[in-house]
Scaffold this motif. Structure first.
Motif, PDB file in Angstrom:
ATOM      1  N   ASP A 105       0.838  -1.202   0.000  1.00 41.62           N
ATOM      2  CA  ASP A 105       0.000   0.000   0.000  1.00 41.62           C
ATOM      3  C   ASP A 105       0.875   1.256   0.000  1.00 41.62           C
ATOM      4  O   ASP A 105       2.030   1.244   0.409  1.00 41.62           O
ATOM      5  N   ALA A 106       0.308   2.343  -0.478  1.00 42.71           N
ATOM      6  CA  ALA A 106       1.057   3.583  -0.690  1.00 42.71           C
ATOM      7  C   ALA A 106       1.630   4.137   0.612  1.00 42.71           C
ATOM      8  O   ALA A 106       2.728   4.713   0.617  1.00 42.71           O
ATOM      9  N   ALA A 107       0.918   3.978   1.716  1.00 38.22           N
ATOM     10  CA  ALA A 107       1.412   4.503   2.991  1.00 38.22           C
ATOM     11  C   ALA A 107       2.709   3.806   3.409  1.00 38.22           C
ATOM     12  O   ALA A 107       3.653   4.461   3.866  1.00 38.22           O
ATOM     13  N   ARG A 108       2.777   2.497   3.240  1.00 37.95           N
ATOM     14  CA  ARG A 108       4.003   1.769   3.582  1.00 37.95           C
ATOM     15  C   ARG A 108       5.136   2.111   2.621  1.00 37.95           C
ATOM     16  O   ARG A 108       6.298   2.180   3.021  1.00 37.95           O
ATOM     17  N   ALA A 109       4.804   2.302   1.360  1.00 36.66           N
ATOM     18  CA  ALA A 109       5.825   2.681   0.385  1.00 36.66           C
ATOM     19  C   ALA A 109       6.409   4.053   0.732  1.00 36.66           C
ATOM     20  O   ALA A 109       7.628   4.250   0.681  1.00 36.66           O
ATOM     21  N   LEU A 110       5.543   4.993   1.081  1.00 36.90           N
ATOM     22  CA  LEU A 110       6.018   6.326   1.472  1.00 36.90           C
ATOM     23  C   LEU A 110       6.804   6.273   2.777  1.00 36.90           C
ATOM     24  O   LEU A 110       7.790   6.995   2.948  1.00 36.90           O
ATOM     25  N   ALA A 111       6.391   5.416   3.704  1.00 39.94           N
ATOM     26  CA  ALA A 111       7.126   5.255   4.958  1.00 39.94           C
ATOM     27  C   ALA A 111       8.521   4.701   4.693  1.00 39.94           C
ATOM     28  O   ALA A 111       9.500   5.133   5.322  1.00 39.94           O
ATOM     29  N   ALA A 112       8.619   3.759   3.781  1.00 44.34           N
ATOM     30  CA  ALA A 112       9.927   3.195   3.434  1.00 44.34           C
ATOM     31  C   ALA A 112      10.828   4.257   2.820  1.00 44.34           C
ATOM     32  O   ALA A 112      12.001   4.375   3.173  1.00 44.34           O
TER      33      ALA A 112
END
Length: 157
Positions: A105-112
């Motif tokens: 999901d986009a939130a985890r990608a941005l967190a990474a």
């Protein structure tokens, strides 16, 4: 093999610098991960693909930046800083896009991406790319020549 000013051709200098950047960054990221005990991309469930794609994007961006910047008659050493910033931004973009493509999901990608950008790993990537950029400019601006054995030298030297 050299330009009229005596330096190395921009294409060859770019190739040397990109290979150097790749080696320096891979070694640095591995050693830093070993020393700190942290993963380079520390988000669970991300897998190895986004990090690899991000690194590939950083390599391509470094090569493109240097190929364009070194065409100037006398390239500036400021290219080194530009190369570092472009490499980091490309890594982050490749990481985010590939993470979303593989189903994270986009939130985890941005967190990474955010975690990488503010970590020692991000700084290391910027420094490795900047060193490679400086190296490439130095090869083009100076009278750098490949090493030769004694028997390869001209008699006039």
């Amino acid at each position: 093999m050299s330009t009229p000013s005596g330096g190395m051709r921009p294409g060859l200098a770019t190739a040397f610098a990109v290979v150097g950047f790749g080696a320096l960054a891979i070694c640095g990221l591995g050693v830093l991960s070993l020393v700190t005990g942290e993963d380079v991309v520390a988000v669970r469930g991300l897998g190895p693909i986004p990090g690899a794609v991000g690194f590939g994007a950083a390599l391509i961006a470094t090569a493109t930046t240097l190929a364009i910047s070194l065409r100037a008659p006398r390239p500036s050493y400021a290219t080194a800083a530009l190369t570092g910033v472009v490499a980091l931004l490309s890594y982050l973009a490749g990481l985010i896009v590939s993470a979303v493509v593989v189903g994270v999901d986009a939130a985890r990608a941005l967190a990474a991406a955010g975690g990488f950008a503010v970590s020692w790993f991000g700084l290391l990537l910027v420094v490795a790319a900047a060193i490679a950029g400086w190296f490439a400019v130095a090869l083009v601006r100076t009278r750098a020549t490949p090493p030769r054995w004694t028997w390869e030298r001209d008699e006039d030297e």
